[in-house]
Design an enzyme around this catalytic site. Sequence first.
Site, PDB file in Angstrom:
ATOM      1  CG  ASN A 148      42.682  44.105  33.045  1.00 23.65           C
ATOM      2  OD1 ASN A 148      42.222  43.931  33.773  1.00 23.65           O
ATOM      3  ND2 ASN A 148      42.318  44.003  31.761  1.00 23.65           N
ATOM      4  CE  LYS A 184      33.070  42.369  33.617  1.00 25.65           C
ATOM      5  NZ  LYS A 184      34.067  41.198  33.431  1.00 25.65           N
ATOM      6  CE  LYS A 225      34.910  45.643  37.152  1.00 26.73           C
ATOM      7  NZ  LYS A 225      35.664  44.255  36.961  1.00 26.73           N
ATOM      8  CG  ASP A 249      33.559  41.491  37.764  1.00 21.69           C
ATOM      9  OD1 ASP A 249      33.838  40.367  38.507  1.00 21.69           O
ATOM     10  OD2 ASP A 249      34.754  41.555  37.014  1.00 21.69           O
ATOM     11  CD  GLU A 309      33.387  38.691  35.394  1.00 14.67           C
ATOM     12  OE1 GLU A 309      34.543  38.932  35.487  1.00 14.67           O
ATOM     13  OE2 GLU A 309      32.624  39.161  34.680  1.00 14.67           O
ATOM     14  CD  GLU A 347      38.641  38.190  36.323  1.00 13.27           C
ATOM     15  OE1 GLU A 347      39.529  39.420  36.588  1.00 13.27           O
ATOM     16  OE2 GLU A 347      37.712  38.542  35.952  1.00 13.27           O
ATOM     17  CG  ASP A 352      43.639  36.793  30.405  1.00 11.79           C
ATOM     18  OD1 ASP A 352      44.115  36.543  29.351  1.00 11.79           O
ATOM     19  OD2 ASP A 352      43.457  38.057  30.765  1.00 11.79           O
ATOM     20  CG  HIS A 372      40.143  38.972  32.448  1.00 15.27           C
ATOM     21  ND1 HIS A 372      41.362  38.985  32.525  1.00 15.27           N
ATOM     22  CD2 HIS A 372      39.643  39.776  33.451  1.00 15.27           C
ATOM     23  CE1 HIS A 372      41.931  40.021  33.251  1.00 15.27           C
ATOM     24  NE2 HIS A 372      40.834  40.588  33.653  1.00 15.27           N
ATOM     25  CD  GLU A 422      36.663  41.421  30.738  1.00 13.35           C
ATOM     26  OE1 GLU A 422      36.021  41.911  31.499  1.00 13.35           O
ATOM     27  OE2 GLU A 422      37.708  40.797  30.838  1.00 13.35           O
TER      28      GLU A 422
END
Length: 398
Positions: A52, A183, A185, A222, A248, A274, A301, A331, A350
């Site tokens: 993603n 985690k 945001k 993050d 993050e 990431e 990633d 990631h 993750e």
Amino acid sequence: MRITAIRDGVAPIASDIANAYIDFSKMTASIVAVTVEDGAGRSATGFGFNSNGRYAQPGLLRERFIPRLLETPEALLSTPEGTLNPAGAWAAMMRNEKPGGHGERSVAVGVLDMALWDAAAKLEGVPLWKLLATRYRQGPEGSQADESAWIYAAGGYYYPGKGVDQLVEEMRRYLGMGYSVVKMKIGGAPGTPLRDALKEDIARIEAVLKLLDGDGSRLCVDVNGRFGLHAALSYGAALAPYSLRWYEEPLDPLDYSTHAALAEHYPGPIATGENLFSMQDARNLIRHGGLRPDRDILQFDPALSYGLVEYLRTLEMLGQHGWSPRRCVPHGGQQFALNIAIGLGLGGNESYPEVFAPFGGFADDTPVRDSRIRPHETPGIGFERKSALYAVLRTLLG
């Protein structure tokens, strides 16, 4: 070895969620199936997709990288031992590509690289994590694979109308699934003055920490690269007393000198990487980003950064600069990175328990206990043991 067929498609992973930088209302993913014959009567089909955060790449795949892969000489596809050689296929895909500019093409190559490693492990009849441990992690007593991998539940996205109570309830669900580290945001309050945004985020953080018995080591936050230095320092000063697991991507991923400035002032772990898609970009971060190998986390990633062939080069570079693979927590939240983490001894992986379905998450029959998960035993990456994902991938087979 020869590649007999490559099929590709585009799958939607759109949702109403948003982070501090983008929303996911039109997000897509490329999916591929690569069929390989070994010349001895065996064949295998490997599957791949991109993580993603980056969109599907049908143009690059069909115009450049799939044709080159189909034209790859059989000798380049074989190791001296007669097994499938993803590194040879990678070299063929990157033929006539100039260095630098590691943007979207790294995603297209990573999708195909994932499928090749899936096929390679299937042809050898072993899970990918075991193949990697055998090829790259030999110890005095033979190959050394981890018994399990540490994983954390990534969520806490912004939804329309989602408040603190809904955020806490989401995190409560993750704890019920077996995760002990989560985690969320931050930094996503649109158009809000920094002082008010920080106050709002501290309230959100404290609400989640209350659920976690006040243990900051169980919470990551993050920013998704939204802050400049002033905001990153202001948030860092406010976050430091909570001793969070990590802070993050507070800054633009390519702004290395500003990362170095933040690392001078923020004592806790910083996680980033990431959105760096090559060994060279990762090396620049290590050289110039001021990151500290005793505490900071690297989130490159493999699915987005030219695949595992390039990730192996990145791990070699990190070792040369004094970094342990245990500082790497990729990631993406998918099975490819999980196999890599277990087989190569990374620090974890993750996980997306509730978002980016069906691409996020792991095999259906591998439960999470105290934020750890054991590896599967199916040949390949194990996509066939995640039923919702395999239902999408097998549409490529007709």
